[in-house]
Design a protein around this motif. Sequence first.
Motif, PDB file in Angstrom:
ATOM      1  N   LEU A  46      38.454  53.965  65.393  1.00 44.20           N
ATOM      2  CA  LEU A  46      39.008  54.780  66.479  1.00 44.20           C
ATOM      3  C   LEU A  46      39.226  53.943  67.741  1.00 44.20           C
ATOM      4  N   LEU A  47      38.206  53.150  68.097  1.00 43.27           N
ATOM      5  CA  LEU A  47      38.304  52.305  69.286  1.00 43.27           C
ATOM      6  C   LEU A  47      39.460  51.322  69.158  1.00 43.27           C
ATOM      7  N   HIS A  48      39.614  50.777  67.950  1.00 45.19           N
ATOM      8  CA  HIS A  48      40.663  49.778  67.745  1.00 45.19           C
ATOM      9  C   HIS A  48      42.051  50.409  67.776  1.00 45.19           C
ATOM     10  N   LYS A  49      42.150  51.629  67.223  1.00 43.37           N
ATOM     11  CA  LYS A  49      43.438  52.347  67.257  1.00 43.37           C
ATOM     12  C   LYS A  49      43.813  52.641  68.714  1.00 43.37           C
ATOM     13  N   TRP A  50      42.779  52.921  69.505  1.00 34.95           N
ATOM     14  CA  TRP A  50      43.005  53.338  70.886  1.00 34.95           C
ATOM     15  C   TRP A  50      43.322  52.137  71.768  1.00 34.95           C
ATOM     16  N   LYS A  51      42.439  51.137  71.787  1.00 31.55           N
ATOM     17  CA  LYS A  51      42.584  50.036  72.732  1.00 31.55           C
ATOM     18  C   LYS A  51      43.267  48.802  72.149  1.00 31.55           C
ATOM     19  N   LYS A  52      43.251  48.673  70.823  1.00 24.72           N
ATOM     20  CA  LYS A  52      43.870  47.519  70.148  1.00 24.72           C
ATOM     21  C   LYS A  52      43.366  46.185  70.691  1.00 24.72           C
ATOM     22  N   ASN A  53      42.096  46.141  71.013  1.00 30.99           N
ATOM     23  CA  ASN A  53      41.511  44.911  71.542  1.00 30.99           C
ATOM     24  C   ASN A  53      40.425  44.436  70.578  1.00 30.99           C
ATOM     25  N   THR A  54      40.721  43.346  69.870  1.00 26.58           N
ATOM     26  CA  THR A  54      39.841  42.869  68.804  1.00 26.58           C
ATOM     27  C   THR A  54      38.406  42.653  69.284  1.00 26.58           C
ATOM     28  N   LEU A  55      38.254  41.919  70.392  1.00 25.64           N
ATOM     29  CA  LEU A  55      36.904  41.599  70.856  1.00 25.64           C
ATOM     30  C   LEU A  55      36.153  42.843  71.321  1.00 25.64           C
ATOM     31  N   LEU A  56      36.872  43.740  71.992  1.00 28.63           N
ATOM     32  CA  LEU A  56      36.250  44.984  72.459  1.00 28.63           C
ATOM     33  C   LEU A  56      35.758  45.805  71.266  1.00 28.63           C
ATOM     34  N   SER A  57      36.575  45.881  70.226  1.00 30.08           N
ATOM     35  CA  SER A  57      36.202  46.670  69.049  1.00 30.08           C
ATOM     36  C   SER A  57      34.974  46.082  68.361  1.00 30.08           C
ATOM     37  N   ILE A  58      34.930  44.753  68.254  1.00 32.66           N
ATOM     38  CA  ILE A  58      33.787  44.103  67.608  1.00 32.66           C
ATOM     39  C   ILE A  58      32.517  44.338  68.434  1.00 32.66           C
ATOM     40  N   ALA A  59      32.637  44.102  69.753  1.00 35.16           N
ATOM     41  CA  ALA A  59      31.471  44.267  70.628  1.00 35.16           C
ATOM     42  C   ALA A  59      31.020  45.724  70.651  1.00 35.16           C
ATOM     43  N   GLY A  60      31.957  46.640  70.821  1.00 35.15           N
ATOM     44  CA  GLY A  60      31.629  48.062  70.888  1.00 35.15           C
ATOM     45  C   GLY A  60      30.951  48.544  69.616  1.00 35.15           C
ATOM     46  N   GLY A  61      31.518  48.183  68.468  1.00 40.17           N
ATOM     47  CA  GLY A  61      30.963  48.604  67.184  1.00 40.17           C
ATOM     48  C   GLY A  61      29.563  48.058  66.962  1.00 40.17           C
ATOM     49  N   THR A  62      29.378  46.774  67.318  1.00 40.15           N
ATOM     50  CA  THR A  62      28.064  46.154  67.111  1.00 40.15           C
ATOM     51  C   THR A  62      27.010  46.805  68.004  1.00 40.15           C
ATOM     52  N   ILE A  63      27.370  47.039  69.266  1.00 41.36           N
ATOM     53  CA  ILE A  63      26.411  47.648  70.197  1.00 41.36           C
ATOM     54  C   ILE A  63      26.038  49.066  69.730  1.00 41.36           C
ATOM     55  N   LEU A  64      27.055  49.839  69.329  1.00 38.85           N
ATOM     56  CA  LEU A  64      26.764  51.198  68.852  1.00 38.85           C
ATOM     57  C   LEU A  64      25.823  51.143  67.647  1.00 38.85           C
ATOM     58  N   TYR A  65      26.110  50.222  66.721  1.00 42.74           N
ATOM     59  CA  TYR A  65      25.266  50.107  65.527  1.00 42.74           C
ATOM     60  C   TYR A  65      23.835  49.745  65.908  1.00 42.74           C
ATOM     61  N   MET A  66      23.685  48.803  66.840  1.00 43.76           N
ATOM     62  CA  MET A  66      22.336  48.390  67.267  1.00 43.76           C
ATOM     63  C   MET A  66      21.590  49.561  67.897  1.00 43.76           C
ATOM     64  N   VAL A  67      22.293  50.338  68.735  1.00 43.12           N
ATOM     65  CA  VAL A  67      21.663  51.513  69.351  1.00 43.12           C
ATOM     66  C   VAL A  67      21.246  52.507  68.264  1.00 43.12           C
ATOM     67  N   LEU A  68      22.144  52.729  67.302  1.00 42.25           N
ATOM     68  CA  LEU A  68      21.851  53.688  66.225  1.00 42.25           C
ATOM     69  C   LEU A  68      20.605  53.306  65.435  1.00 42.25           C
ATOM     70  N   VAL A  69      20.549  52.042  64.981  1.00 45.47           N
ATOM     71  CA  VAL A  69      19.415  51.659  64.121  1.00 45.47           C
ATOM     72  C   VAL A  69      18.119  51.476  64.920  1.00 45.47           C
ATOM     73  N   GLN A  70      18.259  51.312  66.249  1.00 45.62           N
ATOM     74  CA  GLN A  70      17.043  51.142  67.054  1.00 45.62           C
ATOM     75  C   GLN A  70      16.506  52.463  67.586  1.00 45.62           C
ATOM     76  N   THR A  71      17.359  53.495  67.633  1.00 49.94           N
ATOM     77  CA  THR A  71      16.891  54.782  68.168  1.00 49.94           C
ATOM     78  C   THR A  71      16.988  55.901  67.127  1.00 49.94           C
ATOM     79  N   VAL A  72      18.210  56.384  66.883  1.00 48.39           N
ATOM     80  CA  VAL A  72      18.399  57.549  66.004  1.00 48.39           C
ATOM     81  C   VAL A  72      17.840  57.316  64.598  1.00 48.39           C
ATOM     82  N   PHE A  73      18.148  56.139  64.018  1.00 53.07           N
ATOM     83  CA  PHE A  73      17.738  55.878  62.639  1.00 53.07           C
ATOM     84  C   PHE A  73      16.548  54.932  62.550  1.00 53.07           C
ATOM     85  N   ALA A  74      15.821  54.778  63.645  1.00 58.62           N
ATOM     86  CA  ALA A  74      14.702  53.842  63.668  1.00 58.62           C
ATOM     87  C   ALA A  74      13.591  54.286  62.708  1.00 58.62           C
TER      88      ALA A  74
END
Lengths: 259, 108
Positions: free
Chosen positions: B80-108
Amino acid sequence: MKTKALKAALPYTLPICVGFLFLGMSYGFLMRSKGFSFTYPMLMSFFIFAGSMEFVTVNLLLSAFNPLYAFFLALMVNARHLFYGISMLHKYRNTGWKKPYLIYGMCDESFTINCTVTPPEDVDKGWFMFFVTMLNQIYWVAGATLGGLLGYVIHFDTTGIEFVMTALFVVMFINQWEESKSDLVRREIKGIRLTSRHISALIGLGCSALCLVIFGSKDFILPAMALIILTFTAVRKRFESLEVKEETINERIEAEVEE
Amino acid sequence: MTTVQSIITIAVVVLGTLTTRFLPFLIFPENKKPPKYITYLGAVLPFAVIGLLVVFCLKEAVFTKLHGLPEAIAILFIVLLHKWKKNTLLSIAGGTILYMVLVQTVFA
């Protein structure tokens, strides 16, 4: 002659500089977070100099020792270089001692620039391509080393940071997918236009997923590679014959648009 | 893995990578045309390999008790982020950060 070539090459590599520093740093940081000294990302980024494979090698180093598997994995993940090489056979001719380095440093980005950019007439082609390749390698190695070093200074919970590799490949997949839309129209299935590249991407995804389910996470890669090549060999005739139809379909569409 | 084994693994990866880069120049010196089958594979394989790598990244996650749920959420976010902003680095950084937050909090 050299400075002129360097000046011509530099602007083309600047966008790559940003990307390589960022990705290289994530890679170095990832390796440090997995307990490796910064010399690992530094030397690996220099000697392997193939981003995807460097990320994959982190996994290899963390699992059981299996050099044969590592070799085949490197061959398959980097198989695209074979085809870059075929495209560059002509361009890299008559570059003298620079030729082995140009081949050694032929990453996706350097290939893209060297393949598509024709330097100005008064710039030596060999030196131009040499600087493109060298600058890109400097960015990458610098990024990876910096990331590894930052890993000593910055401390936070790095759980899940390995996802940067997944994110990278997912984005590469989307980019490829989007670019393929401009390809010749292959087929319309329920209004969705699929081109040969889309089908290629799906073959890769499908064969790998199938083999993962059948062979499990440890042994699926080699069967997946074999299945992908077999599938492409099997559909080759149809792919090539459809390519012709594709062109006629495309011409027809263009004609309709003009009308 | 011992240090020696690590060095061997890295050396083998370097060798594999060098092979893929140098082989065409060794097989087809100066203008010798490569066979059609090779150029065909050259056209289609790069697209398939990215798909293979995506599956490779998810190979462990699929068999865990969450069956790759945090990965699926993060990938959906990246798309979704990539479709919206079309920015490769932003999509990689955004996805990684979201995943880290998810596995460290919600799915910890």
